[in-house]
Motif scaffolding. Sequence first.
Motif, PDB file in Angstrom:
ATOM      1  N   ASN A   1      23.191 -23.169  27.332  1.00 18.56           N
ATOM      2  CA  ASN A   1      23.334 -23.450  25.905  1.00 18.56           C
ATOM      3  C   ASN A   1      24.611 -22.757  25.410  1.00 18.56           C
TER       4      ASN A   1
ATOM      5  N   ASP B   1      17.441 -32.201  24.484  1.00 17.90           N
ATOM      6  CA  ASP B   1      18.511 -32.127  23.485  1.00 17.90           C
ATOM      7  C   ASP B   1      17.919 -31.803  22.114  1.00 17.90           C
TER       8      ASP B   1
ATOM      9  N   THR C   1      14.424 -34.898  21.619  1.00 16.64           N
ATOM     10  CA  THR C   1      15.314 -34.370  20.597  1.00 16.64           C
ATOM     11  C   THR C   1      14.522 -33.454  19.662  1.00 16.64           C
TER      12      THR C   1
ATOM     13  N   GLY D   1      18.568 -29.137  20.241  1.00 14.06           N
ATOM     14  CA  GLY D   1      19.556 -28.558  19.350  1.00 14.06           C
ATOM     15  C   GLY D   1      19.019 -27.412  18.511  1.00 14.06           C
ATOM     16  N   ASP D   2      19.822 -26.999  17.516  1.00  4.99           N
ATOM     17  CA  ASP D   2      19.429 -25.885  16.651  1.00  4.99           C
ATOM     18  C   ASP D   2      18.202 -26.233  15.815  1.00  4.99           C
TER      19      ASP D   2
ATOM     20  N   ARG E   1      22.944 -23.573  19.820  1.00  6.68           N
ATOM     21  CA  ARG E   1      24.106 -22.734  19.545  1.00  6.68           C
ATOM     22  C   ARG E   1      23.668 -21.404  18.921  1.00  6.68           C
TER      23      ARG E   1
ATOM     24  N   ASN F   1      21.533 -27.744  24.161  1.00  9.65           N
ATOM     25  CA  ASN F   1      22.589 -27.795  23.144  1.00  9.65           C
ATOM     26  C   ASN F   1      22.278 -26.890  21.949  1.00  9.65           C
TER      27      ASN F   1
END
Length: 575
Positions: free
Chosen positions: A431, A376, A350, A378-379, A406, A404
């Motif tokens: 993504n 995972d 993560t 993410g941003d 964005r 994931n």
Amino acid sequence: MAFPSTLPLYSHPKVIPKKQRLAFDALASDLGHWPPPDTASFITRGRPSRSQRLVVTAALQRMWFPLAFLSPLLSLTVLWKLVEKLLLPNPSKSSSVEDRPPTQGVKWSFAPGTNLLSGVAAKIDRQSKLTLNEFAKELRAFNSVDMSGRNFGDEGLFFLAESLGYNQIVEEVSFAANSITATGIKAFDGVLQANIVLKTLNLSGNPIGDEGVKCLCDILLNNGSIQKLQLNSVDLGDEGAKAIAELLKKNSTLRVLELNNNMIDYSGFTSLAGALLENNTIRNFHLNGNYGGALGANALAKGLEGNKSLRELHLHGNSIGDEGVRSLMLGLSSHKGKITLLDFGNNSITAKGAFHVAEYIKRSKNLLWVNLYMNDIGDEGAEKIAEALKENRTVTTIDLGGNNIRAKGVGVIAESLKDNAIITNLELGYNPIGADGAKALSEVLKFHGNVKTLKLGWCQIGPKGAEFIADMLRYNNTISILDLRANGLRDEGAACLARSLKVVNEALTSLDLGFNEIRDDGAFAIAQALKANEDVTVTSLNLSSNFLTKFGQSALSDARDHVYEMSEREVNIFF
């Protein structure tokens, strides 16, 4: 030259026992020269008792007179049917393997438990020997030989191993996927010790298990030439990993070791970590698809601290998580060698784990390739990596696909490219960056960065995102390979890209538009662009898995032919 083989297995001629021949001769004496010699083996398949022979003889004597008036052929047929009924075993009863006719045309295989007839598992028929001789000739004639997937099994390997003993030609050989077991590995005993030329040995995809690996390691203790050993998907567990660890402690020749997709757990990782403390020659270590987990990563980290030689570490798909990454980054920080590649893809990492990776990227002076695919982060994690890339001046390839990320995360990554001209390969596929993410990236790549390969497949950019990408291509002079698969571009997006293809672009050579719901109108637009631009540099265009009819396909084919006629350059179009 791998090819399937359907060589028939020929059986040896059946020898009729002496007593059966006497019984048959007694019967034949009453009938002159009947039956013909070629039917003897069929009649004597079951041994008739004395009472059966008397019954048959009596029956034939009673039938002889009326049959004498029939034609010779009819007489022979009737007598044959009678003898067959009386002498042959009851069909309802199961017969032995020796009584069954040999199977013809079965797929050739020598592996234990396959289709060799019982009692001859170690014997190779004449045709199979000829084929193996051809394989042996390959081993003696070429320096690189691929014999993967030929299914010759243990017996075939014993036959071929002789060609490796004192071979001074072949440097690379693959015996992958040949149904070789632990028994077959013994064929290398004495062979690999004598061979001083072979540098690469691939045994992947063979169920040799821990026992086979142990045997191989014992053999390789005295080998001084093999530098690359591939043991992917060989049912290797912790015991086999322990044997490999002992080998690494003593062998100073191996440079590349592949143990992908096996069953190595924490215990095996611990053994291998101990070997890294003592081995200072191994360069590339592949442990993808095992079961190391956080504990295995922690053990491996301790081994990395004292190692000086390792350059590449592949740990894709080991579920090491954030804690495992933290341990590995600490171990690598103390590593005295020069790590150039880190593969931590598909490891449940993560944003917390991305922070530790980013810190290592900032400090590294040798790292060239980083893979965080299918985690995972993410941003938030993307922002950490972007900050590191602003400072790093060695990483050329970064894979952040399937994380994931964005539009916000892609925006900060794009900003890092303004200060970084080192990155040449950027993977952001899978993504959900959308059209806004495509816009943020395109605005930077118009005039900044040095990205040559850009992968944006499955990013949900749609026709609007394609418009931003197309506008970027008008100005960018570095992107050579562009992947836009499965983005729902449709005809509108294809038309936008076509307009950019009409403009002189000396960089773009490969464009992938597969799975984009493009129809004939989009294909027509692209075809016209290819015809209109005499200086187009695209040599590979993928439009497969779209909704093209024969009309769209024909237009693209005509455009391909036109480009060749005008400039003698070939454009490979897939649809």
